[in-house]
Enzyme design. Structure first.
Site, PDB file in Angstrom:
ATOM      1  N   HIS A   1      12.727  64.910  50.309  1.00  0.00           N
ATOM      2  CA  HIS A   1      12.477  66.341  50.492  1.00  0.00           C
ATOM      3  C   HIS A   1      11.217  66.830  49.793  1.00  0.00           C
ATOM      4  O   HIS A   1      11.011  68.037  49.641  1.00  0.00           O
ATOM      5  CB  HIS A   1      13.686  67.162  50.029  1.00  0.00           C
ATOM      6  CG  HIS A   1      14.910  66.920  50.845  1.00  0.00           C
ATOM      7  ND1 HIS A   1      16.049  66.328  50.345  1.00  0.00           N
ATOM      8  CD2 HIS A   1      15.152  67.160  52.154  1.00  0.00           C
ATOM      9  CE1 HIS A   1      16.956  66.237  51.299  1.00  0.00           C
ATOM     10  NE2 HIS A   1      16.445  66.724  52.412  1.00  0.00           N
TER      11      HIS A   1
ATOM     12  N   HIS B   1      18.534  58.758  48.633  1.00  0.00           N
ATOM     13  CA  HIS B   1      18.208  60.149  48.350  1.00  0.00           C
ATOM     14  C   HIS B   1      18.299  60.390  46.843  1.00  0.00           C
ATOM     15  O   HIS B   1      19.395  60.408  46.296  1.00  0.00           O
ATOM     16  CB  HIS B   1      19.195  61.059  49.107  1.00  0.00           C
ATOM     17  CG  HIS B   1      18.836  62.512  49.050  1.00  0.00           C
ATOM     18  ND1 HIS B   1      19.693  63.488  49.508  1.00  0.00           N
ATOM     19  CD2 HIS B   1      17.725  63.154  48.593  1.00  0.00           C
ATOM     20  CE1 HIS B   1      19.131  64.673  49.358  1.00  0.00           C
ATOM     21  NE2 HIS B   1      17.940  64.504  48.792  1.00  0.00           N
TER      22      HIS B   1
ATOM     23  N   GLU C   1      19.069  76.496  45.549  1.00  0.00           N
ATOM     24  CA  GLU C   1      18.325  75.343  46.082  1.00  0.00           C
ATOM     25  C   GLU C   1      18.331  74.216  45.048  1.00  0.00           C
ATOM     26  O   GLU C   1      17.783  74.378  43.960  1.00  0.00           O
ATOM     27  CB  GLU C   1      16.886  75.790  46.410  1.00  0.00           C
ATOM     28  CG  GLU C   1      15.942  74.666  46.736  1.00  0.00           C
ATOM     29  CD  GLU C   1      16.475  73.732  47.801  1.00  0.00           C
ATOM     30  OE1 GLU C   1      16.705  74.164  48.935  1.00  0.00           O
ATOM     31  OE2 GLU C   1      16.679  72.528  47.473  1.00  0.00           O
ATOM     32  N   LYS C   2      18.958  73.103  45.415  1.00  0.00           N
ATOM     33  CA  LYS C   2      19.188  72.022  44.450  1.00  0.00           C
ATOM     34  C   LYS C   2      17.942  71.258  44.016  1.00  0.00           C
ATOM     35  O   LYS C   2      17.993  70.474  43.079  1.00  0.00           O
ATOM     36  CB  LYS C   2      20.210  71.036  45.011  1.00  0.00           C
ATOM     37  CG  LYS C   2      19.779  70.313  46.275  1.00  0.00           C
ATOM     38  CD  LYS C   2      20.878  69.372  46.729  1.00  0.00           C
ATOM     39  CE  LYS C   2      20.552  68.685  48.039  1.00  0.00           C
ATOM     40  NZ  LYS C   2      20.759  69.539  49.196  1.00  0.00           N
ATOM     41  N   HIS C   3      16.813  71.468  44.668  1.00  0.00           N
ATOM     42  CA  HIS C   3      15.605  70.727  44.321  1.00  0.00           C
ATOM     43  C   HIS C   3      14.723  71.414  43.284  1.00  0.00           C
ATOM     44  O   HIS C   3      13.758  70.829  42.816  1.00  0.00           O
ATOM     45  CB  HIS C   3      14.756  70.494  45.572  1.00  0.00           C
ATOM     46  CG  HIS C   3      15.366  69.530  46.521  1.00  0.00           C
ATOM     47  ND1 HIS C   3      16.159  69.930  47.564  1.00  0.00           N
ATOM     48  CD2 HIS C   3      15.319  68.183  46.565  1.00  0.00           C
ATOM     49  CE1 HIS C   3      16.565  68.869  48.223  1.00  0.00           C
ATOM     50  NE2 HIS C   3      16.075  67.799  47.647  1.00  0.00           N
TER      51      HIS C   3
ATOM     52  N   HIS D   1      22.232  67.514  43.021  1.00  0.00           N
ATOM     53  CA  HIS D   1      21.370  66.742  43.912  1.00  0.00           C
ATOM     54  C   HIS D   1      21.883  65.306  43.940  1.00  0.00           C
ATOM     55  O   HIS D   1      22.230  64.759  42.904  1.00  0.00           O
ATOM     56  CB  HIS D   1      19.917  66.786  43.432  1.00  0.00           C
ATOM     57  CG  HIS D   1      18.971  66.157  44.404  1.00  0.00           C
ATOM     58  ND1 HIS D   1      18.817  64.793  44.511  1.00  0.00           N
ATOM     59  CD2 HIS D   1      18.174  66.704  45.349  1.00  0.00           C
ATOM     60  CE1 HIS D   1      17.952  64.545  45.474  1.00  0.00           C
ATOM     61  NE2 HIS D   1      17.541  65.678  45.997  1.00  0.00           N
TER      62      HIS D   1
ATOM     63  N   CYS E   1      11.455  64.727  45.197  1.00  0.00           N
ATOM     64  CA  CYS E   1      12.623  64.129  45.860  1.00  0.00           C
ATOM     65  C   CYS E   1      12.070  63.128  46.862  1.00  0.00           C
ATOM     66  O   CYS E   1      11.117  63.435  47.586  1.00  0.00           O
ATOM     67  CB  CYS E   1      13.447  65.209  46.571  1.00  0.00           C
ATOM     68  SG  CYS E   1      14.710  64.512  47.674  1.00  0.00           S
TER      69      CYS E   1
HETATM   70 FE   LIG Z   1      16.523  65.856  48.060  1.00  0.00          FE
END
Ligand SMILES: [Fe+2]
Length: 131
Positions: free
Chosen positions: A119, A52, A16-18, A46, A116
């Site tokens: 997100h 974004h 999970e990139k976050h 990310h 983010c």
């Molecule tokens: Fe994001």
């Protein structure tokens, strides 16, 4: 209504990139400075565009036998390709990575949080042993 803490998401940073990745020794010496690096997207990048991007990372330390949490630092990322020519036409992009040094006199947990812009809130933690 949810408690504020329930708004923070977490997962395995490898998938999970976050999720913030906290890099520092597992064991440090009492009152001796050590380096800490917090990044996002270490395994899966990310995006860093106007539409974004990561707005900030905040880091906290919770000593294991204390009631209250200490804020270690707050780091804003303010440049995401803004330009009079249009979105993402600018020359400057702040990368979502921070490095700093820290010393503690007790063991505890380091918490990293990040936002983010689309997100939401994310967190991770790392146990710190002190000898
Ligand atoms: Fe994001």
């Amino acid at each position: 209504m949810k408690q504020f803490g329930e708004l923070f998401q977490t997962d395995d940073w490898r998938k999970e990139k976050h999720v913030p990745v906290i890099e520092c020794p597992d064991q440090v010496r009492t009152d001796e400075l050590f380096s800490v690096k917090v990044t996002l997207g270490k395994e899966i990048a990310h995006p860093n565009t106007i539409e974004h991007h990561i707005r900030w990372i905040s880091v906290y330390f919770q000593p294991e036998d204390e009631q209250f949490t200490h804020q270690v630092g707050h780091f804003d990322f303010c440049a995401h390709g803004e330009s009079t020519k249009g979105a993402n036409q600018g020359s400057t992009y702040t990368n979502h990575e921070v490095s700093f040094s820290l010393k503690v006199s007790k063991p505890g947990d380091i918490y990293a949080t990040a936002l983010c812009n689309i997100h939401g809130l994310w967190q991770s933690e790392k146990e710190l042993n002190v000898s």
